[in-house]
Scaffold this active site. Structure first.
Site, PDB file in Angstrom:
ATOM      1  N   ASP A  73     -80.890 -72.792  81.270  1.00  0.00           N
ATOM      2  CA  ASP A  73     -81.537 -73.521  82.366  1.00  0.00           C
ATOM      3  C   ASP A  73     -81.418 -72.740  83.665  1.00  0.00           C
ATOM      4  O   ASP A  73     -82.402 -72.585  84.403  1.00  0.00           O
ATOM      5  CB  ASP A  73     -80.899 -74.895  82.540  1.00  0.00           C
ATOM      6  CG  ASP A  73     -81.207 -75.846  81.401  1.00  0.00           C
ATOM      7  OD1 ASP A  73     -82.011 -76.758  81.593  1.00  0.00           O
ATOM      8  OD2 ASP A  73     -80.628 -75.654  80.313  1.00  0.00           O
ATOM      9  N   TYR A 120     -70.716 -86.978  80.349  1.00  0.00           N
ATOM     10  CA  TYR A 120     -71.420 -86.126  79.393  1.00  0.00           C
ATOM     11  C   TYR A 120     -70.507 -85.850  78.211  1.00  0.00           C
ATOM     12  O   TYR A 120     -69.299 -85.647  78.367  1.00  0.00           O
ATOM     13  CB  TYR A 120     -71.851 -84.785  80.030  1.00  0.00           C
ATOM     14  CG  TYR A 120     -72.636 -83.937  79.061  1.00  0.00           C
ATOM     15  CD1 TYR A 120     -73.986 -84.178  78.861  1.00  0.00           C
ATOM     16  CD2 TYR A 120     -72.020 -82.934  78.316  1.00  0.00           C
ATOM     17  CE1 TYR A 120     -74.715 -83.443  77.936  1.00  0.00           C
ATOM     18  CE2 TYR A 120     -72.735 -82.199  77.383  1.00  0.00           C
ATOM     19  CZ  TYR A 120     -74.075 -82.459  77.199  1.00  0.00           C
ATOM     20  OH  TYR A 120     -74.783 -81.737  76.276  1.00  0.00           O
ATOM     21  N   GLY A 209     -80.856 -73.558  71.793  1.00  0.00           N
ATOM     22  CA  GLY A 209     -81.509 -74.279  72.882  1.00  0.00           C
ATOM     23  C   GLY A 209     -82.472 -75.348  72.426  1.00  0.00           C
ATOM     24  O   GLY A 209     -82.684 -76.336  73.121  1.00  0.00           O
ATOM     25  N   ASP A 211     -82.366 -77.809  70.263  1.00  0.00           N
ATOM     26  CA  ASP A 211     -81.244 -78.388  69.528  1.00  0.00           C
ATOM     27  C   ASP A 211     -81.613 -79.124  68.253  1.00  0.00           C
ATOM     28  O   ASP A 211     -80.902 -79.043  67.252  1.00  0.00           O
ATOM     29  CB  ASP A 211     -80.488 -79.380  70.424  1.00  0.00           C
ATOM     30  CG  ASP A 211     -80.126 -78.815  71.780  1.00  0.00           C
ATOM     31  OD1 ASP A 211     -80.397 -77.631  72.029  1.00  0.00           O
ATOM     32  OD2 ASP A 211     -79.555 -79.567  72.586  1.00  0.00           O
ATOM     33  N   GLU A 475     -88.861 -83.534  81.556  1.00  0.00           N
ATOM     34  CA  GLU A 475     -88.096 -82.635  80.697  1.00  0.00           C
ATOM     35  C   GLU A 475     -88.991 -82.113  79.570  1.00  0.00           C
ATOM     36  O   GLU A 475     -88.993 -80.916  79.266  1.00  0.00           O
ATOM     37  CB  GLU A 475     -86.904 -83.405  80.127  1.00  0.00           C
ATOM     38  CG  GLU A 475     -85.989 -82.583  79.243  1.00  0.00           C
ATOM     39  CD  GLU A 475     -84.832 -83.418  78.693  1.00  0.00           C
ATOM     40  OE1 GLU A 475     -83.988 -82.834  77.981  1.00  0.00           O
ATOM     41  OE2 GLU A 475     -84.768 -84.633  78.971  1.00  0.00           O
TER      42      GLU A 475
END
Length: 532
Positions: A73, A120, A209, A211, A475
């Site tokens: 990112d 998280y 990335g 996922d 996103e």
């Protein structure tokens, strides 16, 4: 002047610096003209997203869903930030590099200690980087994850330098980052060639990335999931369960990460005496783990960054010949091991799938593992289009696949879906199993333009800008409708929107020019250098 105003006030002072790329074609019918109020407003909004997600030293992808610094990112974010504040783009990358491990790896998450642990998962207390990663040289002053993400960083560093070469040279930016980036590539090439064929392997789906891609389903099926009661999924606090990975897959992710951590984050079973225990060899760490996959996008981004490192070396007065040659060798290995000509695209290679053809070879490091290709059509298999050394027939086939029924670009979709439209696992909303993402579209736009498909590149660029605007910098989006999924105000979506907007400024008269964006706003355009 507030932070957004400071960012958007910087005028265009340099040409587009893609490496490699051709200039955009002429405006297409119906496209907004450069410098229109619509595009100027879009630029302001994108800058506002990046200002709001800035922590003072780096940019979070999304304050709620992803409240820390993520590796790839930050690379994409720096590529967009360079148009607003090259100094801040430098800081973005250097903050990440400050968390680099002694063995050269760049961790996929750098944790912000001010964020609560339960915000998280997996959190710092799961990864235990400073203790479990001690033998691999994990930093003691910052907590990180122990896995990696795609190596976009050298490419980002080169583009940030090109944004303001004078500032970059005066600050010594490339001099500082080059040895760190070289160590990062050395780690990947020396420690992650788990198959012995020259390509880098990932040892966890999070490393690639993408996922939750269906390409991981077969390799993951061998992994016994961690019990659901052993972890709490914070991601479901911010996204609908039907859009996110299933609990079963998440349990497998957790199991893989736990085993890697408990093996001291050792890669490929490399022991102190230099012995290597490859996948299937029963060793510790990644080499003996149940998951080791050669992925086309991960390796393509490494190749692109090798070319960028060559440019950086030349800028610093060295020669980049060896790095360009290495990039070409890696390109050849990519085609040899992952290209499937009958399907017109690249596939992942599951090193633990199929027969282990090393058999009784007394030297397990001598012969490459064959494993098995994973016959799932994911966007990862199209990303190598961005490589300059790709054989012409391979590039042409990739463009045909991108435009064909499996991805439908320009026909049924405006952005490339993350997975085969006709695949059994296709879901237009579920994470990486069908939705379109802006970073992969940016990479494909670069590839199309590089290989001479200007009309397709222009159409994809317009689609990215339009859908980023209407989805509020989502996103990811439904590939058919452009409906927003996941988080909005997503940092790399805003950053790559800024980068594609910059294509309108090659003449110095587009939306990046001071008068077009500052008139009537009370913002004073800043002159020269960086004002980050």
């Amino acid at each position: 002047m507030d932070r957004t105003a400071q960012l958007i006030a910087r005028p265009a002072e340099y040409a587009v610096a893609y490496d490699p790329a051709a200039p955009p074609g002429p405006p297409q019918p119906g496209a907004p003209a450069p410098g229109t109020p619509h595009l100027a407003a879009l630029r302001r909004r994108a800058a506002h997203v990046l200002a709001g997600n800035w922590t003072g030293t780096s940019t979070v992808p999304s304050p709620g869903l992803y409240p820390h610094q993520w590796s790839w990112d930050s690379a994409f974010i720096a590529i967009g930030l360079r148009h607003l504040s090259p100094r801040r783009a430098q800081t973005e990358l250097e903050t990440l590099l400050d968390a680099q491990w002694g063995d050269g790896r760049i961790p996929h998450i750098v944790f912000n200690p001010s964020v609560p642990l339960d915000a998280y998962f997996p959190s710092p207390d799961f990864w235990r980087s400073s203790t479990a990663g001690r033998a691999a040289g994990a930093p003691r002053t910052v907590q990180t994850s122990g896995i990696v993400q795609p190596p976009v960083h050298a490419l980002a560093a080169w583009l940030v330098h090109c944004a303001d070469p004078g500032l970059s040279r005066a600050s010594g930016f490339l001099t500082r980052v080059y040895p760190r980036l070289a160590a990062w590539h050395r780690y990947l090439l020396h420690r992650r060639d788990l198959g012995g064929g020259g390509l880098v392997s990932v040892v966890h789906p999070w490393e690639q990335g993408m996922d939750n891609a269906p390409s991981w389903d077969a390799p993951l099926s061998r992994v016994t999931p961690a019990p659901a009661r052993s972890f709490r999924r914070a991601d479901l606090d911010h996204g609908a369960p039907e859009d996110r990975p299933t609990d079963l897959d998440y349990g497998r992710y957790v199991r893989l990460a736990t085993e890697y951590r408990d093996g001291g984050y050792r890669d490929g079973g490399v022991w102190d005496d230099g012995h290597r225990d490859g996948p299937g060899g029963g060793g510790h760490g990644a080499g003996g783990a149940e998951f080791a996959v050669e992925d086309p996008a991960f390796n393509a981004l490494l190749i692109a960054s090798e070319h960028a490192l060559a440019r950086i070396a030349t800028e610093l007065g060295a020669t980049g010949t060896a790095r360009h040659a290495r990039a070409e060798r890696l390109t050849a290995a990519l085609v040899e091991r992952l290209w499937e000509p009958t399907e017109g695209m690249f596939f992942c290679r599951d090193l633990r799938g199929g027969d282990d053809l090393r058999g009784g070879d007394p030297d397990p490091g001598r012969r490459p593992l064959t494993g098995a290709l994973v016959p799932e059509r994911g966007v990862s298999g199209l990303v190598p289009l961005l490589l300059p050394g790709l054989p012409r027939e391979v590039a042409a086939a990739l463009v045909g696949t991108l435009r064909g029924p499996h991805f439908g670009l320009g026909a049924t979709t405006r952005l490339a879906p993350s997975y085969d439209l006709l695949g059994e696992a296709f879901d237009p909303h579920r994470y990486w199993r069908g939705p379109a993402w802006f970073n992969t579209s940016w990479l494909l736009e670069r590839g199309l333009r590089l290989h001479g498909n200007q009309a397709d590149a222009d159409a994809l660029r317009r689609a990215v800008l339009d859908i980023a605007d209407t989805s509020d910098f989502a996103e990811y989006v439904d590939p058919y409708t452009g409906e927003a999924c996941g988080a909005t105000g997503f940092s790399w979506t805003a950053a790559l929107t800024l980068d594609l907007l910059h294509e309108d400024t090659t003449s110095g008269t587009g939306v990046m020019a001071g008068p077009d964006i500052t008139a009537g706003t009370g913002i004073t355009a800043l002159k020269g250098g960086d004002r980050g």
